[in-house]
Scaffold this active site. Sequence first.
Site, mmCIF file in Angstrom:
data_model
loop_
_atom_site.group_PDB
_atom_site.id
_atom_site.type_symbol
_atom_site.label_atom_id
_atom_site.label_comp_id
_atom_site.label_asym_id
_atom_site.label_seq_id
_atom_site.Cartn_x
_atom_site.Cartn_y
_atom_site.Cartn_z
ATOM 1 N N HIS A 20 3.438 -2.726 10.513
ATOM 2 C CA HIS A 20 3.805 -4.039 9.985
ATOM 3 C C HIS A 20 4.851 -4.735 10.830
ATOM 4 O O HIS A 20 5.137 -5.906 10.623
ATOM 5 C CB HIS A 20 4.391 -3.893 8.575
ATOM 6 C CG HIS A 20 3.438 -3.317 7.575
ATOM 7 N ND1 HIS A 20 3.594 -2.060 7.042
ATOM 8 C CD2 HIS A 20 2.304 -3.826 7.035
ATOM 9 C CE1 HIS A 20 2.614 -1.823 6.181
ATOM 10 N NE2 HIS A 20 1.805 -2.865 6.169
ATOM 11 N N LYS B 89 -3.624 7.204 17.808
ATOM 12 C CA LYS B 89 -3.158 6.124 16.970
ATOM 13 C C LYS B 89 -1.676 5.871 17.157
ATOM 14 O O LYS B 89 -0.871 6.795 17.185
ATOM 15 C CB LYS B 89 -3.453 6.478 15.507
ATOM 16 C CG LYS B 89 -3.801 5.269 14.701
ATOM 17 C CD LYS B 89 -4.355 5.663 13.362
ATOM 18 C CE LYS B 89 -4.500 4.401 12.525
ATOM 19 N NZ LYS B 89 -4.865 4.653 11.164
ATOM 20 N N HIS C 31 5.648 0.064 7.407
ATOM 21 C CA HIS C 31 5.738 1.021 8.507
ATOM 22 C C HIS C 31 5.604 0.288 9.829
ATOM 23 O O HIS C 31 5.556 -0.943 9.852
ATOM 24 C CB HIS C 31 4.696 2.130 8.348
ATOM 25 C CG HIS C 31 3.295 1.621 8.181
ATOM 26 N ND1 HIS C 31 2.564 1.117 9.233
ATOM 27 C CD2 HIS C 31 2.507 1.510 7.094
ATOM 28 C CE1 HIS C 31 1.377 0.740 8.797
ATOM 29 N NE2 HIS C 31 1.321 0.961 7.495
ATOM 30 N N GLN D 137 -7.636 -13.637 -0.666
ATOM 31 C CA GLN D 137 -6.749 -13.994 0.447
ATOM 32 C C GLN D 137 -6.925 -15.452 0.838
ATOM 33 O O GLN D 137 -5.960 -16.132 1.187
ATOM 34 C CB GLN D 137 -7.008 -13.071 1.651
ATOM 35 C CG GLN D 137 -6.021 -13.334 2.778
ATOM 36 C CD GLN D 137 -6.025 -12.252 3.832
ATOM 37 O OE1 GLN D 137 -6.353 -11.116 3.565
ATOM 38 N NE2 GLN D 137 -5.678 -12.617 5.051
ATOM 39 N N LYS E 198 2.307 7.071 14.647
ATOM 40 C CA LYS E 198 2.244 8.311 13.870
ATOM 41 C C LYS E 198 3.082 9.399 14.536
ATOM 42 O O LYS E 198 3.158 9.493 15.747
ATOM 43 C CB LYS E 198 0.795 8.802 13.787
ATOM 44 C CG LYS E 198 -0.093 7.892 12.953
ATOM 45 C CD LYS E 198 -0.011 8.257 11.486
ATOM 46 C CE LYS E 198 -1.050 7.572 10.649
ATOM 47 N NZ LYS E 198 -0.707 6.229 10.258
ATOM 48 N N THR E 199 3.687 10.207 13.691
ATOM 49 C CA THR E 199 4.343 11.399 14.203
ATOM 50 C C THR E 199 3.820 12.571 13.394
ATOM 51 O O THR E 199 2.973 12.407 12.537
ATOM 52 C CB THR E 199 5.871 11.342 14.015
ATOM 53 O OG1 THR E 199 6.135 11.240 12.620
ATOM 54 C CG2 THR E 199 6.475 10.177 14.744
ATOM 55 N N THR F 21 0.829 -1.200 0.000
ATOM 56 C CA THR F 21 0.000 0.000 0.000
ATOM 57 C C THR F 21 0.869 1.258 0.000
ATOM 58 O O THR F 21 0.366 2.373 0.027
ATOM 59 C CB THR F 21 -0.923 0.040 1.232
ATOM 60 O OG1 THR F 21 -0.122 -0.166 2.400
ATOM 61 C CG2 THR F 21 -1.977 -1.040 1.159
ATOM 62 N N ASP G 279 -7.524 -7.664 12.672
ATOM 63 C CA ASP G 279 -8.504 -7.296 11.644
ATOM 64 C C ASP G 279 -8.545 -8.320 10.510
ATOM 65 O O ASP G 279 -9.437 -8.275 9.668
ATOM 66 C CB ASP G 279 -8.185 -5.902 11.096
ATOM 67 C CG ASP G 279 -6.780 -5.807 10.506
ATOM 68 O OD1 ASP G 279 -5.926 -6.650 10.845
ATOM 69 O OD2 ASP G 279 -6.547 -4.891 9.704
ATOM 70 N N ARG H 30 -11.543 2.292 -1.050
ATOM 71 C CA ARG H 30 -10.246 2.899 -1.280
ATOM 72 C C ARG H 30 -9.962 3.140 -2.752
ATOM 73 O O ARG H 30 -10.482 2.474 -3.623
ATOM 74 C CB ARG H 30 -9.158 2.035 -0.663
ATOM 75 C CG ARG H 30 -9.267 2.082 0.845
ATOM 76 C CD ARG H 30 -8.002 1.698 1.489
ATOM 77 N NE ARG H 30 -7.771 0.277 1.363
ATOM 78 C CZ ARG H 30 -6.656 -0.308 1.736
ATOM 79 N NH1 ARG H 30 -5.695 0.411 2.222
ATOM 80 N NH2 ARG H 30 -6.498 -1.597 1.617
ATOM 81 N N LYS I 34 -12.331 -1.049 7.112
ATOM 82 C CA LYS I 34 -12.090 0.262 6.514
ATOM 83 C C LYS I 34 -13.454 0.934 6.355
ATOM 84 O O LYS I 34 -14.400 0.320 5.868
ATOM 85 C CB LYS I 34 -11.435 0.126 5.148
ATOM 86 C CG LYS I 34 -10.064 -0.533 5.194
ATOM 87 C CD LYS I 34 -9.017 0.491 5.474
ATOM 88 C CE LYS I 34 -7.601 -0.035 5.605
ATOM 89 N NZ LYS I 34 -7.423 -1.453 5.742
#
Length: 432
Positions: free
Chosen positions: A51, A234, A48, A178, A237-238, A43, A199, A89, A85
């Site tokens: 994962h 979350k 990140h 999947q 994240k920064t 994606t 999920d 998307r 989601k």
Amino acid sequence: MSKLGLIEDLKARGLIAQTTSEEELVKHLDAGCVTLYCGFDPTADSLHLGHLVPLLMLKRFQDYGHRPIALVGGATGLIGDPSFKAQERQLNSAEVVQEWSSCLKHQISQFIEFNDDGGAILANNYDWTASVDVLSFLRDIGKHFTVNKMISKESVKQRIDRDGEGISFTEFTYQILQSYDYQKLNEMYDCTLQIGGSDQWGNITGGIELVRRMNGKSVHALTLPLITKSDGTKFGKTEGGAVWLDPKKTSPYAFYQFWLQTPDADVYRFLKFFTFLSVDQIDQIERQDKEREGRPEAQRILAEEVTRLVHSEEALVAARRITEALFSGDHSSLDANDYAQLQLDGLPASAVPAELAELPLTTLLTEAGVATSGKQVKDALQRSAVFINDQVCSLDQNMSAVSLFTKDNARFGRYFLVKLGKKKHHLFYLVP
RNA sequence: GGUGAGGUUCCCGAGUGGCCAAAGGGAUCAGACUGUAAAUCUGACGCGCGAGCUUCGGUGGUUCGAAUCCACCCCUCACCA
């Protein structure tokens, strides 16, 4: 002290959200080398932090003698997973997904031992999905799924039940793809366990069923909990967005800093999730921190462990070097070589532009990436939060970049260490 | 294809002709306090140093003036066919 069983260890770490029959899973894992897989959809051009837990999980299994398969979703990435989601998307082009797939492949291979004899396997579901024609897909695979079951999955429920949202057939089909992966991997490699984020439960159980129907085998599932933060925001994240594993997207220094800033309320949990330190060791760290009072050690340990794991010992040393130089409060101890080294180590740096006369600090710092808008710089200036070589700058000096970035003011005739707020540092240098 | 409900600034969500760069909340950034933590308080939060400039699905129109009214179009959802 005997080594904990794998499942026991994972449980103690809080790394198991759900499994199929635990009793049978334990038995299965004890019986010998188990082949397991986890999928990663392309994606973006890098993995990140989200994962990282499943990736490390594969490694944990490998350490216990099992054989992991890291699956890159070259095919599924073209479709998009609708699980939990809220919205449909945007599809990415085939070329882009292809490109990203190879990025992930490269990245994953740095984590897990892939050698020939019994080592881990790196696969791409594009290899067996792309060539399936529609009719075969519908007749041979689709026939095993009932729509009734597919729409009752929790993961797509909100898209089906909720007003104002919908789901395209494309995304709806994702769970079949999947499932097909699991069936294929079972067939090709005798893969009998799939792991993934919590999920993914719905998608994984779909696969289990397909394996049973098509291959007549009973296979297993294990999901990992969603990583949450105590304050409800979350994780991962920064200011700049996601924390990436690719050092070109998130420097080892920034990565190290991210972990160093972990809240107390989360740090011991994170040590269990993101490091290979034993649960006993982590508990001991926690006890010692409590006894000592004041600043805990846990954040430092966490930052060191994870940075070493994801990047390298050298990257960790560099990150620590920068951190020490910047946060010790005394920059005067740095010599000219140290400045050069900071830049090499990955401290964000830019050349001072030649034409400064018309350039306000707001623009200068925004363009260098120190802040995202001039407004932020202005706010910081107003509150005396901008420093150039430890000298406070005021809002009045916004237009005076020329007189601030002079050769005379530079350290060693060349360097300017700019600080915005408490944590953001940037190195500017004069180009001779 | 028909009918109904919608599309507002990063997100949620107010706003139905001027007082609107647009309430409120969340996220984010900065300051104080601290331990590069949390909690709390303060400020900022479309862009621009500034004069000012550009926004409320799209395009046109009405009006001195539109996120708000009109027309057409695009998209989403629900129900019906």
